[in-house]
Design a protein around this motif. Structure first.
Motif, PDB file in Angstrom:
ATOM      1  N   ASN A 173       4.032 -10.721   0.771  1.00  0.00           N
ATOM      2  CA  ASN A 173       4.584 -10.487  -0.547  1.00  0.00           C
ATOM      3  C   ASN A 173       5.580 -11.456  -0.821  1.00  0.00           C
ATOM      4  N   PRO A 174       5.674 -12.468  -1.747  1.00  0.00           N
ATOM      5  CA  PRO A 174       6.863 -13.284  -2.143  1.00  0.00           C
ATOM      6  C   PRO A 174       8.019 -12.744  -2.424  1.00  0.00           C
ATOM      7  N   ILE A 175       7.974 -11.572  -3.183  1.00  0.00           N
ATOM      8  CA  ILE A 175       8.996 -10.959  -3.672  1.00  0.00           C
ATOM      9  C   ILE A 175      10.194 -10.461  -2.546  1.00  0.00           C
ATOM     10  N   GLU A 176       9.529 -10.428  -1.573  1.00  0.00           N
ATOM     11  CA  GLU A 176      10.276 -10.005  -0.252  1.00  0.00           C
ATOM     12  C   GLU A 176      11.536 -11.077  -0.074  1.00  0.00           C
ATOM     13  N   SER A 212      -2.448   0.782 -17.381  1.00  0.00           N
ATOM     14  CA  SER A 212      -2.861   0.328 -18.688  1.00  0.00           C
ATOM     15  C   SER A 212      -3.969  -0.650 -18.616  1.00  0.00           C
ATOM     16  N   ASP A 213      -4.813  -0.979 -19.494  1.00  0.00           N
ATOM     17  CA  ASP A 213      -5.844  -1.706 -19.557  1.00  0.00           C
ATOM     18  C   ASP A 213      -5.461  -3.314 -19.455  1.00  0.00           C
ATOM     19  N   ASN A 214      -4.225  -3.519 -19.581  1.00  0.00           N
ATOM     20  CA  ASN A 214      -3.764  -5.121 -18.994  1.00  0.00           C
ATOM     21  C   ASN A 214      -3.220  -5.162 -17.832  1.00  0.00           C
ATOM     22  N   VAL A 215      -3.226  -4.228 -17.097  1.00  0.00           N
ATOM     23  CA  VAL A 215      -2.740  -4.203 -15.464  1.00  0.00           C
ATOM     24  C   VAL A 215      -3.916  -4.141 -14.626  1.00  0.00           C
ATOM     25  N   ILE A 216      -3.851  -4.785 -13.587  1.00  0.00           N
ATOM     26  CA  ILE A 216      -4.793  -4.712 -12.402  1.00  0.00           C
ATOM     27  C   ILE A 216      -3.973  -4.610 -11.082  1.00  0.00           C
ATOM     28  N   LEU A 217      -4.090  -3.682 -10.394  1.00  0.00           N
ATOM     29  CA  LEU A 217      -3.502  -3.779  -9.124  1.00  0.00           C
ATOM     30  C   LEU A 217      -4.195  -4.173  -7.915  1.00  0.00           C
ATOM     31  N   LEU A 218      -3.530  -5.103  -7.133  1.00  0.00           N
ATOM     32  CA  LEU A 218      -4.232  -5.905  -6.182  1.00  0.00           C
ATOM     33  C   LEU A 218      -3.487  -5.531  -4.982  1.00  0.00           C
ATOM     34  N   PHE A 219      -4.138  -4.809  -3.987  1.00  0.00           N
ATOM     35  CA  PHE A 219      -3.246  -4.463  -2.769  1.00  0.00           C
ATOM     36  C   PHE A 219      -3.353  -5.436  -1.735  1.00  0.00           C
ATOM     37  N   LEU A 220      -2.120  -5.623  -1.059  1.00  0.00           N
ATOM     38  CA  LEU A 220      -2.090  -6.233   0.332  1.00  0.00           C
ATOM     39  C   LEU A 220      -2.704  -5.599   1.100  1.00  0.00           C
ATOM     40  N   ASN A 249       0.757  -1.207  -0.005  1.00  0.00           N
ATOM     41  CA  ASN A 249      -0.038   0.102  -0.021  1.00  0.00           C
ATOM     42  C   ASN A 249       0.742   1.376   0.070  1.00  0.00           C
ATOM     43  N   GLY A 250       1.930   1.398  -0.415  1.00  0.00           N
ATOM     44  CA  GLY A 250       2.864   2.491  -0.651  1.00  0.00           C
ATOM     45  C   GLY A 250       1.998   3.571  -1.384  1.00  0.00           C
ATOM     46  N   ARG A 251       2.214   5.001  -0.539  1.00  0.00           N
ATOM     47  CA  ARG A 251       1.548   6.285  -1.270  1.00  0.00           C
ATOM     48  C   ARG A 251       1.556   6.214  -2.651  1.00  0.00           C
ATOM     49  N   PHE A 252       2.946   5.994  -3.312  1.00  0.00           N
ATOM     50  CA  PHE A 252       3.110   6.097  -4.654  1.00  0.00           C
ATOM     51  C   PHE A 252       2.546   5.149  -5.427  1.00  0.00           C
ATOM     52  N   SER A 289       2.121  -5.684   5.957  1.00  0.00           N
ATOM     53  CA  SER A 289       2.282  -7.018   5.859  1.00  0.00           C
ATOM     54  C   SER A 289       2.952  -7.367   4.600  1.00  0.00           C
ATOM     55  N   PRO A 290       4.419  -7.185   4.918  1.00  0.00           N
ATOM     56  CA  PRO A 290       5.421  -7.500   3.885  1.00  0.00           C
ATOM     57  C   PRO A 290       5.702  -8.794   3.737  1.00  0.00           C
TER      58      PRO A 290
END
Length: 186
Positions: free
Chosen positions: A130-133, A114-122, A102-105, A126-127
């Motif tokens: 996020n698996p990339i952590e 873009s139409d082919n991107v959907i943002l889904l917030f954790l 949920n970073g402000r930016f 709760s880092p």
């Protein structure tokens, strides 16, 4: 406008991807870690007192090991917009769900998604979800004891490390059980 949920799959896309996105700072800031030595022997460590840094924006797909990274000079909505635009272009044939914090930016009203991107917030704060952590931890473990004379050396080393990751390695580091369940529902 920030999209947060999938209402229905768009038949125009070949497939859907679930990527986990985050950013991490790398630079020449000093590190100091404790280590075990023999009694009476003092630890001697090289420390750099330079504070140059850069940010690595990254997204990984835990189910396939697919990844996309972009180095940026700052952590802000303008750099995130550049990242999103390049990401959307690379994965233009698919619908891409980005799971992110949920970073402000990440939620700036000026973002053009873009139409082919959907943002889904954790869930906030709760880092660990996020698996990339875990990938960031693995990368930092490989460079934390190195002292670099310049930011360019740090960037080159990071590029070298990223190129050594295979899709299988990224899968093994980032695949969480709950991601598998989400992927099956998309």
């Amino acid at each position: 406008m920030v999209k947060t949920a999938i209402s229905e799959k768009d038949p125009a896309f070949e497939r859907a991807h679930l990527f986990c996105e985050d950013e991490s700072r790398f630079g020449l800031h000093p590190f100091s870690y404790r280590c075990i030595t023999l009694p009476g022997i003092k630890q001697i460590t090289k420390i750099s007192y330079t504070y140059e840094n850069f940010y690595l924006y990254g997204a990984v797909e835990p189910m396939t090991g697919e990844s996309f990274f972009l180095e940026m000079p700052q952590l802000n909505s303008a750099c995130f917009q550049i990242y999103l635009d390049k990401f959307a272009k690379v994965y233009s044939a698919s619908l891409n769900v980005l799971l992110l914090d949920n970073g402000r930016f990440h939620q700036a009203k000026t973002l053009r998604i873009s139409d082919n991107v959907i943002l889904l917030f954790l869930t906030p704060y709760s880092p660990e979800l996020n698996p990339i952590e875990r990938l960031w931890q693995d990368i930092k473990a490989k460079v934390f004891q190195n002292v670099f004379a310049s930011i360019k050396e740090r960037q080159d080393k990071l590029t070298e490390i990223l190129r050594k990751y295979t899709k299988t390695t990224i899968q093994n580091i980032t695949k969480y059980d709950y991601i598998t369940k989400i992927e099956n529902e998309i």
